[in-house]
Design a protein around this motif. Structure first.
Motif: not given
Length: 184
Positions: A93-97
């Motif tokens: 998962e990618v969250r805030n980079g």
């Protein structure tokens, strides 16, 4: 391996061909390993697969093997489907980079089946290797008969249609255009 009544109609060399064919399902290689000439192995292998007694013995042996290992075609196709259509988002998962790797305990068995390995690099990064989805798609397509040779579609495939729509009219004086129009 139980002997079927058809098995007794096979010669020793044909029986050996059946046993060798079951190793890798390659008729040419099976013919060579069974003792047929390497020069004629391709032809003999193809001919053997057309003989009713040999075909029946191969089918019987495959069914027997399937019962022994308790795996059927549906299970294999489901596993291939899991590999072919794996969504990388199930693992990362990618969250805030920031990339966050999901806990493997939350993955289903089919999702885990799509992963061939996870390793940590020297710099602390994590590498997730996925199984080959293209290979899985090819196997599914072969099983479903999607890639049969010598089968002419009744109407142009989308790719052929695009080519036909985008080919400029032939200029009879164009020396570089040496393809006959019926090839398109």
């Amino acid at each position: 391996m139980n002997k079927s009544s058809l098995d007794y109609r096979l010669t020793a060399k044909q029986r050996q061909f059946v046993n060798e064919f079951l190793i890798d399902l390659n008729a040419t290689q099976a013919a060579m390993r069974a003792g047929y000439s390497t020069r004629t192995a391709h032809r003999i292998g193809a001919e053997n697969l057309q003989k009713p007694a040999i075909k029946a013995e191969i089918d019987r042996a495959i069914q027997e093997r399937s019962k022994q290992v308790k795996i059927d075609a549906d299970q294999v196709i489901k596993r291939l489907e899991a590999i072919a259509f794996a969504d990388f988002g199930n693992f990362v998962e990618v969250r805030n980079g920031e990339m966050i790797i999901k806990d493997t305990e939350t993955l289903t068995p089919n999702q885990r089946a799509a992963v061939s390995g996870i390793s940590k690099s020297k710099d602390g990064g994590v590498h997730i290797r996925m199984r080959d989805s293209i290979a899985a798609l090819k196997l599914i397509g072969l099983h479903l008969g999607m890639f049969q040779q010598n089968q002419e579609p009744t109407e142009p495939t989308p790719i052929k249609r695009i080519i036909l729509e985008h080919v400029p009219p032939r200029d009879q004086n164009d020396a570089h255009n040496n393809l006959p129009s019926e090839d398109l």
